[in-house]
Write an enzyme that holds these catalytic residues in place. Sequence first.
Site, PDB file in Angstrom:
ATOM      1  N   THR A  63      44.497  12.492  18.727  1.00  0.00           N
ATOM      2  CA  THR A  63      43.380  12.644  19.998  1.00  0.00           C
ATOM      3  C   THR A  63      44.214  12.642  21.245  1.00  0.00           C
ATOM      4  OG1 THR A  63      41.261  11.923  20.885  1.00  0.00           O
ATOM      5  CG2 THR A  63      42.890  10.144  20.356  1.00  0.00           C
ATOM      6  N   LYS A  67      47.345  16.502  21.179  1.00  0.00           N
ATOM      7  CA  LYS A  67      46.983  17.455  20.095  1.00  0.00           C
ATOM      8  C   LYS A  67      47.801  18.645  20.534  1.00  0.00           C
ATOM      9  CE  LYS A  67      41.966  16.254  20.211  1.00  0.00           C
ATOM     10  NZ  LYS A  67      40.658  16.848  20.442  1.00  0.00           N
ATOM     11  N   GLU A  79      43.974  29.193  11.034  1.00  0.00           N
ATOM     12  CA  GLU A  79      43.670  30.026  12.050  1.00  0.00           C
ATOM     13  C   GLU A  79      43.123  29.354  13.244  1.00  0.00           C
ATOM     14  OE1 GLU A  79      44.846  33.104  11.842  1.00  0.00           O
ATOM     15  OE2 GLU A  79      43.688  34.062  13.647  1.00  0.00           O
ATOM     16  N   ASN A  88      43.991  18.471  15.792  1.00  0.00           N
ATOM     17  CA  ASN A  88      43.395  17.022  15.587  1.00  0.00           C
ATOM     18  C   ASN A  88      43.388  16.545  14.340  1.00  0.00           C
ATOM     19  OD1 ASN A  88      41.207  18.441  14.421  1.00  0.00           O
ATOM     20  ND2 ASN A  88      39.564  17.321  15.410  1.00  0.00           N
ATOM     21  N   ASP A 103      37.511  20.299  15.890  1.00  0.00           N
ATOM     22  CA  ASP A 103      36.790  19.989  17.128  1.00  0.00           C
ATOM     23  C   ASP A 103      35.670  21.105  17.045  1.00  0.00           C
ATOM     24  OD1 ASP A 103      38.003  17.347  17.674  1.00  0.00           O
ATOM     25  OD2 ASP A 103      39.349  18.744  18.917  1.00  0.00           O
ATOM     26  N   GLY A 127      33.410  25.046  31.960  1.00  0.00           N
ATOM     27  CA  GLY A 127      35.094  24.338  32.180  1.00  0.00           C
ATOM     28  C   GLY A 127      35.741  25.458  31.309  1.00  0.00           C
ATOM     29  N   ALA A 131      39.240  21.722  25.898  1.00  0.00           N
ATOM     30  CA  ALA A 131      38.027  21.385  25.133  1.00  0.00           C
ATOM     31  C   ALA A 131      37.322  22.946  24.963  1.00  0.00           C
ATOM     32  CB  ALA A 131      37.152  20.764  25.876  1.00  0.00           C
ATOM     33  N   THR A 153      38.514  26.701  38.572  1.00  0.00           N
ATOM     34  CA  THR A 153      39.609  27.877  38.943  1.00  0.00           C
ATOM     35  C   THR A 153      39.502  28.872  38.025  1.00  0.00           C
ATOM     36  OG1 THR A 153      40.763  25.437  39.050  1.00  0.00           O
ATOM     37  CG2 THR A 153      42.245  27.795  38.919  1.00  0.00           C
TER      38      THR A 153
HETATM   39  P1  ATR Z   1      40.028  19.251  28.416  1.00  0.00           P
HETATM   40  O1  ATR Z   1      41.226  19.202  27.355  1.00  0.00           O
HETATM   41  O2  ATR Z   1      39.027  17.871  28.242  1.00  0.00           O
HETATM   42  O3  ATR Z   1      39.218  20.596  28.418  1.00  0.00           O
HETATM   43  P2  ATR Z   1      41.365  19.746  30.695  1.00  0.00           P
HETATM   44  O4  ATR Z   1      42.182  20.853  29.985  1.00  0.00           O
HETATM   45  O5  ATR Z   1      42.184  18.983  31.760  1.00  0.00           O
HETATM   46  O6  ATR Z   1      40.655  18.895  29.776  1.00  0.00           O
HETATM   47  O7  ATR Z   1      40.370  20.631  31.549  1.00  0.00           O
HETATM   48  C1  ATR Z   1      39.292  19.980  32.310  1.00  0.00           C
HETATM   49  C2  ATR Z   1      38.387  20.964  32.829  1.00  0.00           C
HETATM   50  O8  ATR Z   1      37.306  20.339  33.479  1.00  0.00           O
HETATM   51  C3  ATR Z   1      38.748  22.161  33.446  1.00  0.00           C
HETATM   52  O9  ATR Z   1      37.930  23.523  33.393  1.00  0.00           O
HETATM   53  C4  ATR Z   1      38.716  21.665  35.017  1.00  0.00           C
HETATM   54  O10 ATR Z   1      38.614  22.768  35.926  1.00  0.00           O
HETATM   55  P3  ATR Z   1      39.710  23.397  36.500  1.00  0.00           P
HETATM   56  O11 ATR Z   1      40.417  24.474  35.440  1.00  0.00           O
HETATM   57  O12 ATR Z   1      39.471  24.199  37.575  1.00  0.00           O
HETATM   58  O13 ATR Z   1      40.856  22.226  36.818  1.00  0.00           O
HETATM   59  C5  ATR Z   1      37.352  21.066  34.780  1.00  0.00           C
HETATM   60  N1  ATR Z   1      37.039  20.024  35.860  1.00  0.00           N
HETATM   61  C6  ATR Z   1      37.649  18.846  36.053  1.00  0.00           C
HETATM   62  N2  ATR Z   1      37.287  18.061  36.837  1.00  0.00           N
HETATM   63  C7  ATR Z   1      36.318  19.031  37.770  1.00  0.00           C
HETATM   64  C8  ATR Z   1      35.849  18.752  38.839  1.00  0.00           C
HETATM   65  N3  ATR Z   1      35.854  17.733  39.819  1.00  0.00           N
HETATM   66  N4  ATR Z   1      35.238  20.044  39.466  1.00  0.00           N
HETATM   67  C9  ATR Z   1      35.051  21.035  38.597  1.00  0.00           C
HETATM   68  N5  ATR Z   1      35.958  21.219  37.535  1.00  0.00           N
HETATM   69  C10 ATR Z   1      36.448  20.310  37.039  1.00  0.00           C
END
Ligand code: ATR
Length: 263
Positions: A63, A67, A79, A88, A103, A127, A131, A153
């Site tokens: 975890t 990973k 794959e 994981n 996952d 997001g 994940a 982003t």
């Molecule tokens: P994980 O492995 O849990 O997906 P990560 O790779 O850090 O963690 O990705 C976090 C996600 O949450 C991303 O999509 C991030 O957006 P950005 O790519 O723009 O960074 C999003 N995220 C985290 N905090 C955020 C916030 N306060 N507002 C908007 N998006 C957020």
Amino acid sequence: MSKQFAVIGNPIEHSRSPELHLAFSQKTGIDLNYVKRFAEIEDFEQSVETFFKNENGVGMNVTVPFKERAFAMCAELSERAKIAKAVNTLSYKNGQYFGDNTDGQGLVEAIQALDWNLENSTMLIIGAGGATRGVIYPLVKAGVKKIVIANRTLARAEQLIDDLKASVSEAELSCITLDQLDGHFDFVINATSASLAGDALVLPENLQFKYAYEMAYGKASSFLDQAKARGCETSEGFGMLVGQAVESFYIWNGVKPNIKDFL
Ligand code: ATR
């Protein structure tokens, strides 16, 4: 002697994997021992090696935040692990590591256990981090036909689509920014990190959907609160955790517990 399993992470105290695998063990009659294993950031690979080579380890769940490093250790990958670029579920065979990623299939099975129909469905995933990367391939293989990825982003979502589109060519993938949330979907999935859940995410009225799934669990979720307020069916992510555990158990033991017995 019982088969030895572990979940490795940093932090690891909060993990519910041992209780799940022990419940599967009781249900299936497979004798096993499953422990939490904390690794210092710099010691991850050494700790994995010790577990498999010196402690008779049979399988290990990996975890946060390891990973991607588990992925890098593997001589052989499924794959879905190749596509997720993250592992994981580790197994050790003939002196080499085999890596899988359960996952995404865990999410598919959690959704199916709710009797929410993925076949020919449309989905908005909020997001574009690890994940999201891990779930797209299993979701498309389970029948999702159109996925829109919304991310703060945009470039990150574009990159994700570029990386994944060849392996999920039967589905339509596109991306938008968080202020462009709009349209009709069967599903909306919140795959942003948990910190956002109680924070900035606002679902506008013109975004319409039937089912809302929050990947995090055990935390307040303004995402789910907003979905419930408009009468949608909702679920937090505990089912996904059970689903990935069921799949890992199946890889290691050849027997698949029924997810519905453990929700
Ligand atoms: P994980 O492995 O849990 O997906 P990560 O790779 O850090 O963690 O990705 C976090 C996600 O949450 C991303 O999509 C991030 O957006 P950005 O790519 O723009 O960074 C999003 N995220 C985290 N905090 C955020 C916030 N306060 N507002 C908007 N998006 C957020």
